[in-house]
Scaffold this active site. Structure first.
Site, PDB file in Angstrom:
ATOM      1  N   GLU A 113       1.025   9.243  22.083  1.00  0.00           N
ATOM      2  CA  GLU A 113       1.697   8.402  21.590  1.00  0.00           C
ATOM      3  C   GLU A 113       2.569   7.678  20.338  1.00  0.00           C
ATOM      4  OE1 GLU A 113      -0.759   5.078  22.149  1.00  0.00           O
ATOM      5  OE2 GLU A 113      -1.479   4.887  24.414  1.00  0.00           O
ATOM      6  N   LYS A 115       2.730   7.248  16.623  1.00  0.00           N
ATOM      7  CA  LYS A 115       1.920   6.229  16.090  1.00  0.00           C
ATOM      8  C   LYS A 115       2.840   5.072  14.937  1.00  0.00           C
ATOM      9  CE  LYS A 115      -1.801   6.364  12.917  1.00  0.00           C
ATOM     10  NZ  LYS A 115      -1.041   6.120  12.108  1.00  0.00           N
ATOM     11  N   ASP A 117       4.042   3.044  12.789  1.00  0.00           N
ATOM     12  CA  ASP A 117       3.639   2.417  10.746  1.00  0.00           C
ATOM     13  C   ASP A 117       3.490   0.561  10.360  1.00  0.00           C
ATOM     14  OD1 ASP A 117       2.794   3.159   8.442  1.00  0.00           O
ATOM     15  OD2 ASP A 117       4.800   3.810   7.860  1.00  0.00           O
ATOM     16  N   TYR A 222      -1.138  -0.776  22.363  1.00  0.00           N
ATOM     17  CA  TYR A 222      -1.622   0.111  22.410  1.00  0.00           C
ATOM     18  C   TYR A 222      -2.969   0.469  22.743  1.00  0.00           C
ATOM     19  CZ  TYR A 222      -3.462  -0.010  18.171  1.00  0.00           C
ATOM     20  OH  TYR A 222      -3.691  -0.410  16.503  1.00  0.00           O
ATOM     21  N   LYS A 310      -0.634  14.116  11.766  1.00  0.00           N
ATOM     22  CA  LYS A 310       0.645  13.175  10.883  1.00  0.00           C
ATOM     23  C   LYS A 310       1.975  14.143  10.498  1.00  0.00           C
ATOM     24  CE  LYS A 310      -1.584   9.572   9.507  1.00  0.00           C
ATOM     25  NZ  LYS A 310      -2.354   9.609   8.232  1.00  0.00           N
ATOM     26  N   CYS A 404     -12.533   8.730 -25.518  1.00  0.00           N
ATOM     27  CA  CYS A 404     -12.086   8.333 -24.568  1.00  0.00           C
ATOM     28  C   CYS A 404     -10.373   7.281 -25.289  1.00  0.00           C
ATOM     29  CB  CYS A 404     -13.231   6.962 -24.649  1.00  0.00           C
ATOM     30  SG  CYS A 404     -12.632   5.482 -23.177  1.00  0.00           S
ATOM     31  N   CYS A 407     -11.871   3.618 -25.425  1.00  0.00           N
ATOM     32  CA  CYS A 407     -13.144   3.198 -26.351  1.00  0.00           C
ATOM     33  C   CYS A 407     -13.351   4.303 -27.792  1.00  0.00           C
ATOM     34  CB  CYS A 407     -14.044   2.726 -25.961  1.00  0.00           C
ATOM     35  SG  CYS A 407     -14.800   3.874 -24.766  1.00  0.00           S
ATOM     36  N   CYS A 422     -16.506   9.049 -20.153  1.00  0.00           N
ATOM     37  CA  CYS A 422     -16.886   8.493 -21.883  1.00  0.00           C
ATOM     38  C   CYS A 422     -18.468   8.127 -20.827  1.00  0.00           C
ATOM     39  CB  CYS A 422     -15.886   7.838 -21.207  1.00  0.00           C
ATOM     40  SG  CYS A 422     -16.774   5.979 -22.413  1.00  0.00           S
ATOM     41  N   CYS A 427     -17.652   0.568 -22.413  1.00  0.00           N
ATOM     42  CA  CYS A 427     -16.082   0.807 -22.303  1.00  0.00           C
ATOM     43  C   CYS A 427     -15.937  -0.311 -22.101  1.00  0.00           C
ATOM     44  CB  CYS A 427     -15.957   2.152 -22.049  1.00  0.00           C
ATOM     45  SG  CYS A 427     -14.137   2.623 -21.989  1.00  0.00           S
TER      46      CYS A 427
HETATM   47  S1  IVH Z   1      -5.306   3.573  18.331  1.00  0.00           S
HETATM   48  C1  IVH Z   1      -9.923   3.738  17.971  1.00  0.00           C
HETATM   49  N1  IVH Z   1      -2.689   3.804  19.044  1.00  0.00           N
HETATM   50  O1  IVH Z   1      -3.605   3.892  13.352  1.00  0.00           O
HETATM   51  C2  IVH Z   1      -8.692   3.629  16.929  1.00  0.00           C
HETATM   52  N2  IVH Z   1      -3.478   3.573  16.657  1.00  0.00           N
HETATM   53  O2  IVH Z   1      -5.727   4.929  12.227  1.00  0.00           O
HETATM   54  C3  IVH Z   1      -7.900   2.825  17.919  1.00  0.00           C
HETATM   55  N3  IVH Z   1      -1.531   3.220  15.061  1.00  0.00           N
HETATM   56  O3  IVH Z   1      -5.778   0.990  12.814  1.00  0.00           O
HETATM   57  C4  IVH Z   1      -6.175   3.032  17.388  1.00  0.00           C
HETATM   58  N4  IVH Z   1       0.157   3.576  16.508  1.00  0.00           N
HETATM   59  O4  IVH Z   1      -3.123   0.604  13.238  1.00  0.00           O
HETATM   60  C5  IVH Z   1      -3.862   3.188  18.285  1.00  0.00           C
HETATM   61  N5  IVH Z   1       0.295   4.290  19.863  1.00  0.00           N
HETATM   62  C6  IVH Z   1      -1.226   4.064  18.701  1.00  0.00           C
HETATM   63  C7  IVH Z   1      -1.261   3.476  17.119  1.00  0.00           C
HETATM   64  C8  IVH Z   1      -2.019   3.741  16.261  1.00  0.00           C
HETATM   65  C9  IVH Z   1      -0.397   2.726  15.858  1.00  0.00           C
HETATM   66  C10 IVH Z   1      -2.231   3.202  13.954  1.00  0.00           C
HETATM   67  C11 IVH Z   1      -3.116   1.492  13.802  1.00  0.00           C
HETATM   68  C12 IVH Z   1      -4.927   2.230  13.442  1.00  0.00           C
HETATM   69  C13 IVH Z   1      -4.276   3.576  12.948  1.00  0.00           C
HETATM   70  C14 IVH Z   1      -5.414   4.695  13.256  1.00  0.00           C
END
Ligand code: IVH
Length: 669
Positions: A113, A115, A117, A222, A310, A404, A407, A422, A427
Site C-alpha cells: 500500500e 504510505k 503522509d 487502511y 521509506k 558551557c 553557565c 556541562c 545550569c
Molecule cells: S498500517 C500496525 N498502512 O504510517 C501499524 N500505516 O509508522 C499500522 N500510514 O502510524 C499502520 N499509510 O500513520 C499503515 N497504508 C498504510 C499507511 C500507514 C500511512 C502511517 C500511519 C502509521 C504509520 C506507521
C-alpha cells in the site's frame, strides 16, 4: 409543512445527500452538480432549524462543523495504534520477508500500500454509526477529534451495514488544497504551513470544527482495528470489506505473491511518487493472511507482519553559515549547523545537529562550506558531506569551547564519552531542557506546554524548575504574549490534570539517566509507589528482570541527591499522584489458572510462538521453566513433544494440548 411531512422530507434529503456525498468524496465521481448538493444541504439545514428534534448526530449537515469545543478529551485506544518498522533498501525488504517466512514456516503473500503522509486516526462505529474519531496520540491514548472528523466528507457518518467496527486510516490534505490554503494564508499575512502533513494535523487540532470543515481534508482507511468477529481472513479482504461498508480505500494497493513482486512495486513508485495529488513517504508492505499476522505478532513497538519502505531521502546543497552550541537536558553540549534555509523533502531546513566535535573533524566541516543536506528517515536533518571542491579559502575551522555556553562552567568528557558535558546541576539551559522533557508526550503529557511556551515562561522567570509549573497563576500567565483567557485556562487545566498521571509518567519525566519510557513503566509496575522506588537498593533494582546494572546504579545515585528528594516531597505536597495506576501483575494473577503455577512448554505450538505463549502464561501469573520436575504443575505439549512429555506422564504432571492452552489463556485475557 407539518411535522410528519418534514420528517419524511428530512429522511429523503439525508439519503440523497449521503448518496451524492459518497459519489463525490469517496468515489471521486460526482453524480450531481455541486450546486445541487448545496441546495439540498441548505434545505435540510433549514428543516433541521425549524424542527430541532429532527437533528441527528449523523446528519450530513454536521459536515459543515458543529459547535467549538473547549478542549480535546483524551481517549484510550482499545487496541494500541502501533507504528511500523522501516526498510530503506531491497536488502531490508528481503530480510523482512525471510524473518516472516521463518516466523510462520509458511509461504507468504503480501499486500503493498502507499504510505500516505498524513495523520493516523481511529474511527469507531457503533451499529453502523460514526460515534468517535481519535488521533493516534502516543499509541495508547489519543484525543477525541470526532467533530473535526465529521467534517471530512470521505469519512462515512453511517455505514452500509449496522456493524460495530473500528477502522484506522490516514487523514491527509491533497496537494492542491494545501497550495490554496497557503496562498490564502499568505494573502492574509499569516504563517504558512510547512507541508501538507502539518496542514492536515493543524486542521484537526483546531477546537472549532468549522475550520476543519474549510480545509478540504481527505482520508484513506487502511485497517480494521478490532476485527473481533474475524469477518475477514486476509488483509486484502479487509480492504474490500471496508470498501463495501462505504469507506474510502486507496486504489493503488496491490496484492503480491512474493517479495520479488513487492520489490518491483516499490521500485515503480520510487519513480512515480510525485505523480499523485497527495504526498506519500513510502510503501507499506503487509502480510496478507490474518492468521499469519497473528502468528507473527508484535515486537514492543511494531508488528512483525508489516514494514514501511521509506523512499530514499532527497539531498540538497546549501551553505553552512555558522556552528552554534546547544546544551541538552543531560548537559551534553552539541554543536549545531546553521544553514541557508533550503527545502528538503517537504520542509525548510535551517539547522542540522553535528552531534560532537569528532564528527565535525571526521567530515571535515568548516564554517562557510557548501554542504549536502538530507533528512534521515525523512525527519531529522543531517549533513551528508562537504563539497570540498567548492571551497574558496575563506572557510573557517571550528573549535569547541572549553566552557558551557549557558553557565560558563568548565566542560568535561565523562567516562570517555565523545560528548562534552556541562556538569553544573544549576545550569539554566539544562533545567530548561529538563522541563521540556518533563511536559513531553511520553512524560507528563501536558498539552499546550511545548518547547516555545516553556522557553517563554523561563524568559519571564515564571518557572525555574519542575515544581514551579504547578504553582503558575492565571494572572501572571495572562500578561504573556499570545496568552488569552482561553489558552491560559486550557493550560492550567492541562497542568492540573497531569497531577493525576500514573507514576511511570512522572518517573520518566524526571529524566533519570538511562531510564526511558519503557523502563519507567517497569519501575512503576514493580515498586508501585514513588516512596518505595526511592528507597529501593541496587540489589532490589537489579533483581527486576529488565533492569540492568547501569540503570540500577543511575537510579540509586539519582535518589541519593538531596535536591531530588526535596523536589519529590514538594511535588507530593503540590498534589501529584505518586502511585502506579496501570494494570498490575499481581492483580491479574490472583484468580487465574496460572497463579503461582510452574509451567513447561514443549513441542511446537501452531498458533503461537514460544515467546508469545510464555508472555500469556506470565501475564496470568504463571512461571515458565525449561525442564519438567515434580515441581512442575502443567506441561503444555505442542506437536512433536518429546522426552519432556514422557517425563510429565511418568511424574503424573497435568498435560495440556494446544487447544486447551489457547482456551484457558484466551478466557483470562
Ligand atoms: S498500517 C500496525 N498502512 O504510517 C501499524 N500505516 O509508522 C499500522 N500510514 O502510524 C499502520 N499509510 O500513520 C499503515 N497504508 C498504510 C499507511 C500507514 C500511512 C502511517 C500511519 C502509521 C504509520 C506507521
Amino acid at each position: 409543512m407539518d411535522q410528519s411531512k418534514a420528517e419524511e422530507r428530512v429522511k429523503e434529503l439525508r439519503s440523497l445527500l449521503e448518496k451524492y456525498g459518497y459519489y463525490y468524496y469517496v468515489l471521486d465521481d460526482p453524480i450531481v452538480p455541486d450546486a445541487e448538493y448545496d441546495e439540498k444541504l441548505q434545505e435540510l439545514l433549514n428543516l433541521e432549524q425549524e424542527y430541532p428534534e429532527l437533528q441527528t448526530a449523523d446528519s450530513p449537515t454536521v459536515r459543515i462543523g458543529g459547535e467549538p469545543l473547549d478542549a480535546f478529551v483524551k481517549v484510550q485506544h482499545e487496541i494500541p495504534m502501533m507504528s511500523l518498522g522501516n526498510a530503506f533498501n531491497e536488502q531490508d525488504l528481503r530480510d523482512f520477508d525471510r524473518r516472516a517466512r521463518q516466523g510462520t514456516k509458511e509461504e507468504l503473500h503480501y499486500v503493498c500500500e502507499l504510505k500516505i503522509d498524513g495523520l493516523a486516526v481511529s474511527l469507531t462505529y457503533e451499529n453502523g454509526r460514526f460515534v468517535r474519531g481519535a488521533t493516534r496520540g502516543d499509541g495508547t491514548t489519543g484525543e477525541d477529534i470526532t467533530s473535526n472528523l465529521k467534517t471530512v466528507g470521505s469519512i462515512p457518518l453511517r455505514l452500509k451495514e449496522a456493524v460495530d467496527i473500528e477502522v484506522r486510516g490516514e487523514v491527509f490534505m491533497p496537494k492542491r488544497s494545501f497550495e490554496r490554503l497557503n496562498e490564502a494564508k499568505e494573502k492574509a499575512g499569516e504563517t504558512v504551513f510547512a507541508n501538507p502533513r502539518n496542514a492536515a494535523a493543524g486542521s484537526l487540532r483546531q477546537l472549532d470544527p468549522k475550520i476543519a470543515a474549510d480545509r478540504n481534508l481527505d482520508i484513506f482507511t487502511y485497517a480494521i482495528g478490532n476485527d473481533k468477529e474475524m469477518r475477514t481472513a486476509t488483509h486484502y479482504e479487509a480492504i474490500e470489506y471496508m470498501k463495501e461498508l462505504g469507506f474510502k480505500t486507496n486504489p493503488e494497493s496491490k496484492y503480491c505473491r512474493d517479495i520479488e513482486e513487492v520489490i518491483s512495486f516499490v521500485n515503480g513508485w520510487v519513480e512515480r511518487r510525485n505523480s499523485l495529488n497527495y504526498e506519500i513517504d513510502g510503501i507499506v508492505v503487509k502480510v496478507n493472511s490474518l492468521a499469519q499476522q497473528e502468528k507473527l505478532g508484535f515486537t514492543a513497538k511494531s508488528p512483525r507482519w508489516a514494514i514501511a519502505y521509506k523512499f530514499p531521502a532527497e539531498e540538497k546543497v546549501t551553505t553552512l553559515k555558522d556552528i552554534i552550541l546547544s546544551v541538552g537536558r543531560t548537559g551534553a553540549v552539541t554543536p549545531t549547523a546553521v544553514l541557508d534555509p533550503v527545502q528538503v523533502a517537504g520542509t525548510t531546513v535551517q539547522r542540522a545537529s553535528l552531534h560532537n566535535e569528532d564528527l565535525i573533524r571526521e567530515k571535515d566541516i568548516k564554517i562557510g562550506d557548501q554542504v549536502v543536506v538530507k533528512k534521515a528517515g525523512d525527519i531529522i536533518p543531517e549533513i551528508v558531506r562537504v563539497l570540498e571542491e567548492l571551497r574558496d579559502g575563506r572557510e573557517k575551522d571550528f573549535t569547541m569551547p572549553s566552557t558551557c555556553p549557558a553557565c560558563e562552567s568548565e566542560l568535561v568528557h565523562l567516562e570517555e564519552e565523545v560528548a562534552l558535558r556541562c556538569i553544573n546541576p544549576q545550569c539554566p539551559a539544562q533545567i530548561q531542557e529538563g522541563l521540556i522533557h518533563f511536559v513531553s508526550r511520553d512524560a507528563m503529557n501536558i498539552d499546550g506546554l511545548g518547547e516555545k511556551v516553556i522557553q517563554q515562561l523561563f524568559r519571564h522567570h515564571l518557572i525555574a524548575g519542575i515544581s514551579d509549573l504547578y504553582k503558575l497563576q492565571k494572572e501572571e500567565l495572562l500578561k504573556l504574549e499570545r496568552m488569552g483567557e482561553k489558552s491560559v485556562q486550557n493550560l492550567l487545566s492541562a497542568i492540573e490534570a497531569s497531577k493525576a498521571n500514573s507514576l511511570e509518567k512522572l518517573i520518566f519525566g524526571l529524566g533519570i539517566r538511562f531510564v526511558g519510557a519503557k523502563a519507567a513503566r517497569t519501575l512503576a509496575e514493580e515498586f508501585d509507589t514513588m516512596d518505595r522506588l526511592r528507597r529501593a537498593t541496587y540489589e532490589e533494582l537489579t533483581a527486576v528482570y529488565e533492569i540492568g546494572d547501569k540503570m540500577a546504579e543511575a537510579v540509586v545515585r539519582y535518589f541519593e541527591l538531596q535536591e531530588v528528594n526535596e523536589l519529590i516531597d514538594e511535588l507530593q505536597k503540590l498534589g501529584l499522584n505518586m502511585e502506579y495506576k496501570g494494570p498490575k501483575k499481581q492483580d491479574i494473577s490472583e484468580n487465574t489458572t496460572f497463579s503461582g503455577k510452574t509451567v513447561v512448554l514443549t513441542g511446537t505450538l501452531e498458533a503461537l510462538t514460544r515467546t508469545e505463549a510464555k508472555e500469556r502464561i506470565e501475564a496470568l501469573g504463571g512461571k515458565v521453566t525449561g525442564s519438567v520436575s515434580k515441581n512442575t504443575d502443567i506441561v503444555v505439549a505442542g506437536a512433536d513433544a518429546g522426552s519432556k512429555r514422557t517425563k510429565a506422564e511418568e511424574l503424573g504432571v497435568d498435560i495440556w494440548e494446544e487447544p486447551r492452552f489457547l482456551e484457558e489463556t484466551e478466557a483470562g485475557r
